[in-house]
Design a protein around this motif. Structure first.
Motif, PDB file in Angstrom:
ATOM      1  N   GLN A 389       0.834  -1.219   0.000  1.00  0.00           N
ATOM      2  CA  GLN A 389       0.000   0.000   0.000  1.00  0.00           C
ATOM      3  C   GLN A 389       0.864   1.263   0.000  1.00  0.00           C
ATOM      4  N   MET A 390       1.979   1.211   0.731  1.00  0.00           N
ATOM      5  CA  MET A 390       2.867   2.382   0.774  1.00  0.00           C
ATOM      6  C   MET A 390       3.505   2.642  -0.594  1.00  0.00           C
ATOM      7  N   LYS A 391       3.741   1.561  -1.326  1.00  0.00           N
ATOM      8  CA  LYS A 391       4.318   1.693  -2.665  1.00  0.00           C
ATOM      9  C   LYS A 391       3.332   2.450  -3.573  1.00  0.00           C
ATOM     10  N   VAL A 392       2.053   2.057  -3.477  1.00  0.00           N
ATOM     11  CA  VAL A 392       1.033   2.725  -4.295  1.00  0.00           C
ATOM     12  C   VAL A 392       0.901   4.188  -3.858  1.00  0.00           C
ATOM     13  N   ALA A 393       0.948   4.408  -2.532  1.00  0.00           N
ATOM     14  CA  ALA A 393       0.824   5.779  -2.002  1.00  0.00           C
ATOM     15  C   ALA A 393       1.950   6.646  -2.557  1.00  0.00           C
ATOM     16  N   ASP A 394       3.151   6.087  -2.567  1.00  0.00           N
ATOM     17  CA  ASP A 394       4.306   6.844  -3.038  1.00  0.00           C
ATOM     18  C   ASP A 394       4.185   7.150  -4.531  1.00  0.00           C
ATOM     19  N   ARG A 395       3.786   6.137  -5.289  1.00  0.00           N
ATOM     20  CA  ARG A 395       3.647   6.315  -6.739  1.00  0.00           C
ATOM     21  C   ARG A 395       2.554   7.314  -7.084  1.00  0.00           C
ATOM     22  N   SER A 396       1.560   7.448  -6.204  1.00  0.00           N
ATOM     23  CA  SER A 396       0.415   8.325  -6.500  1.00  0.00           C
ATOM     24  C   SER A 396       0.825   9.799  -6.501  1.00  0.00           C
ATOM     25  N   GLY A 397       1.996  10.102  -5.946  1.00  0.00           N
ATOM     26  CA  GLY A 397       2.446  11.493  -5.896  1.00  0.00           C
ATOM     27  C   GLY A 397       1.831  12.265  -4.731  1.00  0.00           C
ATOM     28  N   ALA A 398       1.092  11.566  -3.830  1.00  0.00           N
ATOM     29  CA  ALA A 398       0.433  12.246  -2.705  1.00  0.00           C
ATOM     30  C   ALA A 398       1.464  12.906  -1.799  1.00  0.00           C
ATOM     31  N   LEU A 399       1.071  14.000  -1.155  1.00  0.00           N
ATOM     32  CA  LEU A 399       1.991  14.696  -0.257  1.00  0.00           C
ATOM     33  C   LEU A 399       2.120  13.956   1.071  1.00  0.00           C
ATOM     34  N   TYR A 400       1.005  13.375   1.528  1.00  0.00           N
ATOM     35  CA  TYR A 400       1.015  12.675   2.820  1.00  0.00           C
ATOM     36  C   TYR A 400       0.334  11.332   2.703  1.00  0.00           C
ATOM     37  N   ALA A 401       0.765  10.411   3.536  1.00  0.00           N
ATOM     38  CA  ALA A 401       0.024   9.146   3.685  1.00  0.00           C
ATOM     39  C   ALA A 401      -0.705   9.229   5.026  1.00  0.00           C
ATOM     40  N   ILE A 402      -1.944   8.810   5.038  1.00  0.00           N
ATOM     41  CA  ILE A 402      -2.686   8.696   6.305  1.00  0.00           C
ATOM     42  C   ILE A 402      -2.804   7.203   6.561  1.00  0.00           C
ATOM     43  N   ILE A 403      -2.135   6.742   7.622  1.00  0.00           N
ATOM     44  CA  ILE A 403      -2.054   5.298   7.843  1.00  0.00           C
ATOM     45  C   ILE A 403      -2.929   4.901   9.033  1.00  0.00           C
ATOM     46  N   ILE A 404      -3.731   3.892   8.828  1.00  0.00           N
ATOM     47  CA  ILE A 404      -4.503   3.380   9.955  1.00  0.00           C
ATOM     48  C   ILE A 404      -4.297   1.868  10.071  1.00  0.00           C
ATOM     49  N   GLY A 405      -3.669   1.479  11.201  1.00  0.00           N
ATOM     50  CA  GLY A 405      -3.424   0.057  11.474  1.00  0.00           C
ATOM     51  C   GLY A 405      -4.115  -0.307  12.788  1.00  0.00           C
ATOM     52  N   ASP A 406      -3.808  -1.514  13.298  1.00  0.00           N
ATOM     53  CA  ASP A 406      -4.490  -1.957  14.524  1.00  0.00           C
ATOM     54  C   ASP A 406      -4.188  -1.040  15.706  1.00  0.00           C
ATOM     55  N   ASP A 407      -2.899  -0.608  15.833  1.00  0.00           N
ATOM     56  CA  ASP A 407      -2.516   0.272  16.960  1.00  0.00           C
ATOM     57  C   ASP A 407      -3.299   1.556  16.922  1.00  0.00           C
ATOM     58  N   GLU A 408      -3.287   2.178  15.735  1.00  0.00           N
ATOM     59  CA  GLU A 408      -3.995   3.453  15.583  1.00  0.00           C
ATOM     60  C   GLU A 408      -5.476   3.273  15.903  1.00  0.00           C
ATOM     61  N   LEU A 409      -6.020   2.157  15.416  1.00  0.00           N
ATOM     62  CA  LEU A 409      -7.454   1.910  15.610  1.00  0.00           C
ATOM     63  C   LEU A 409      -7.782   1.837  17.101  1.00  0.00           C
ATOM     64  N   GLU A 410      -6.920   1.140  17.833  1.00  0.00           N
ATOM     65  CA  GLU A 410      -7.159   0.984  19.275  1.00  0.00           C
ATOM     66  C   GLU A 410      -7.150   2.325  19.991  1.00  0.00           C
ATOM     67  N   ASP A 411      -6.226   3.239  19.547  1.00  0.00           N
ATOM     68  CA  ASP A 411      -6.124   4.556  20.204  1.00  0.00           C
ATOM     69  C   ASP A 411      -7.027   5.593  19.553  1.00  0.00           C
ATOM     70  N   ASN A 412      -7.814   5.162  18.582  1.00  0.00           N
ATOM     71  CA  ASN A 412      -8.675   6.105  17.848  1.00  0.00           C
ATOM     72  C   ASN A 412      -7.848   7.237  17.222  1.00  0.00           C
ATOM     73  N   GLU A 413      -6.743   6.834  16.594  1.00  0.00           N
ATOM     74  CA  GLU A 413      -5.833   7.808  15.966  1.00  0.00           C
ATOM     75  C   GLU A 413      -5.480   7.359  14.539  1.00  0.00           C
ATOM     76  N   VAL A 414      -4.732   8.221  13.847  1.00  0.00           N
ATOM     77  CA  VAL A 414      -4.114   7.803  12.580  1.00  0.00           C
ATOM     78  C   VAL A 414      -2.669   8.305  12.583  1.00  0.00           C
ATOM     79  N   THR A 415      -1.846   7.715  11.711  1.00  0.00           N
ATOM     80  CA  THR A 415      -0.477   8.231  11.553  1.00  0.00           C
ATOM     81  C   THR A 415      -0.423   9.028  10.251  1.00  0.00           C
ATOM     82  N   LEU A 416       0.134  10.221  10.380  1.00  0.00           N
ATOM     83  CA  LEU A 416       0.273  11.092   9.215  1.00  0.00           C
ATOM     84  C   LEU A 416       1.736  11.094   8.816  1.00  0.00           C
TER      85      LEU A 416
END
Ligand code: AMP
Length: 447
Positions: A389-416
């Motif tokens: 998924q990170m490979k696709v994110a990088d190729r997309s030219g996006a400025l930021y990735a917003i990542i949501i995994g199990d840890d983030e989900l548990e804390d009701n957060e995301v990683t930017l």
């Protein structure tokens, strides 16, 4: 053999049979092409620039049908090549209306038909965009389906209208960033002048016909003016000695042309008077012009053209009405931009790409929320690994990735994660993504 499709049989001559027998890899039909996303962005930029400019000049858009009764185009002159040889025609399926229809080869006739049909108040200042169809021999810059933008002023004889129309086209090329364009200008006189000139030219060319190429001998019979358009070496001398229209202009034609030239001078638009400029369509009277891209190294270097047509509306059933307009070829403008090195990459990068490692439903919600606030957001699909998924994110030219995994989900957060800088990343609360994001964008814009 029985068929799963009602009413469609499968035999050696059936449609289905030819579908099955056809090659499985289809190509766009000859003379047409697919405009894929990267190029389509440039198209959109060109079309938007034209729409903005035309609206600033006080023109309204007309969207007319892509096909018309063939009679509309026959009015362009049956000796005009785009009518006699190049039209895509077909029959209406309704046996009660045995009408012949044609895909439009140009739009001025449709606009004049619309004017005659709706009788708007004049001057009617309109613009258009869209595909045209001509069964031409495809080559570089010449297609069977191509896109034009254009504008017309109908119901106005003032030479200032000619100046305005030419300025609109000129300022458009400027706004796109093209620098090496030449404007060729001529007058064909009014219809009477043109008739006299046609006769003179015909007898001159007939006299010299032994020296002309076979193609020009043929053209001469149908349309002597078009012989002047020949680029063949054998015709060069005869054409350069031919009488010019200028010798036949009446005082009104001359006065009109002088005012057009003065008007163009007054707004500092350079032009070359080109007495042998004849355009492909028969309907022009008085002012005619063409725009040439000097850096285009192909035979097809005209990026636009137009002129005055003082009889077309009447021919299409309207009242006697004068008009002037132009059409510019978007395909060739893009080629000219390439050869001049004009950068047309107006693509705004993606603001964010959502990487969801929890199944995908959070990506759906987060993308929806950010898009609602006007951000440009994409996401991946399917249950893929972080790495892919990170490979696709990088190729997309996006400025930021917003990542949501199990840890983030548990804390009701995301990683930017910053994808374009040094890869910094921060954890933010789910409820703060939008406000946090807007702060980042504000900060970035004020840098
Ligand atoms: P016309 O309608 O023939 O006056 O053409 C106006 C402009 O449309 C030309 O200057 C070209 O830029 C463009 N054009 C005309 N025919 C074609 C074609 N077959 N393929 C691509 N562009 C075309």
């Amino acid at each position: 053999m029985s068929s799963r499709f009602p009413n469609i049989t499968f035999g050696p001559r059936s449609l289905l049979y030819s579908f099955r027998m056809a090659k499985s890899h289809y190509q766009a039909p000859r003379g047409t092409r697919d405009i894929l996303p990267a190029e389509a962005e440039k198209w959109r930029a060109i079309l938007t620039a034209f729409a903005d400019l035309a609206s600033r000049f006080g023109y309204g858009q007309v969207v007319s049908p892509i096909f018309e009764d063939v009679g509309v185009f026959l009015r362009l002159g049956e000796n005009t090549e785009i009518v006699s040889k190049e039209m895509f025609t077909f029959q209406d399926k309704d046996p009660k209306t045995p009408q012949s229809l044609a895909l439009r080869p140009e739009l001025t006739a449709s606009i004049c038909r619309a004017f005659a049909q709706h009788r708007p108040t004049t001057p009617w200042k309109v613009w258009y965009e869209g595909p045209q169809f001509r069964y031409e021999k495809p080559q570089a810059g010449r297609f069977r389906q191509f896109v034009q933008v254009g504008a017309e002023i109908i119901g106005e004889n003032d030479p200032a209208a000619d100046v305005e129309i030419i300025s609109l086209a000129w300022r458009f090329y400027e706004s796109v960033g093209l620098k090496n364009i030449s404007l060729l200008l001529n007058t064909l006189g009014d219809s009477e002048t043109r008739e006299i000139y046609n006769r003179e030219l015909y007898s001159y060319l007939l006299d010299k016909s032994d020296e002309l190429s076979d193609e020009s001998k043929n053209t001469l019979k149908k349309n002597p003016l078009r012989v002047l358009d020949s680029k063949r070496e054998e015709d060069r001398q005869v054409i350069s000695d031919a009488p010019t229209i200028q010798e036949f202009l009446n005082p009104e034609d001359k006065a009109h042309f002088d005012l057009v030239c003065d008007g163009l001078d007054s707004v500092k638009i350079p032009f070359s008077i080109t007495p042998r400029l004849v355009r492909g369509l028969d309907y022009y009277t008085r002012t005619t012009f063409e725009f040439v891209a000097n850096d285009l190294q192909t035979a097809q270097n005209a990026v636009g053209g137009g002129g005055r047509y003082d009889g077309l509306v009447e021919e299409l059933g309207g009242p006697p009405t004068q008009g002037i307009g132009f059409a510019l070829g978007v395909d060739r403008i893009l080629l000219a931009c390439e050869s001049e090195g004009v950068k047309l990459d107006y693509r705004k990068p993606l603001d964010a790409f959502v990487v969801d490692l929890t199944g995908g439903s959070h990506a759906t919600q987060i993308a929806d929320e950010l898009r609602h606030y006007g951000l440009k957001v994409d996401r991946s699909f399917g249950d893929r690994s972080m790495k892919s998924q990170m490979k696709v994110a990088d190729r997309s030219g996006a400025l930021y990735a917003i990542i949501i995994g199990d840890d983030e989900l548990e804390d009701n957060e995301v990683t930017l994660r910053d994808l374009r800088g040094d890869g910094d990343q921060v954890r933010v609360s789910r409820s703060d993504i939008v406000s946090g994001w807007l702060d980042i964008v504000k900060g970035r814009n004020s840098e």
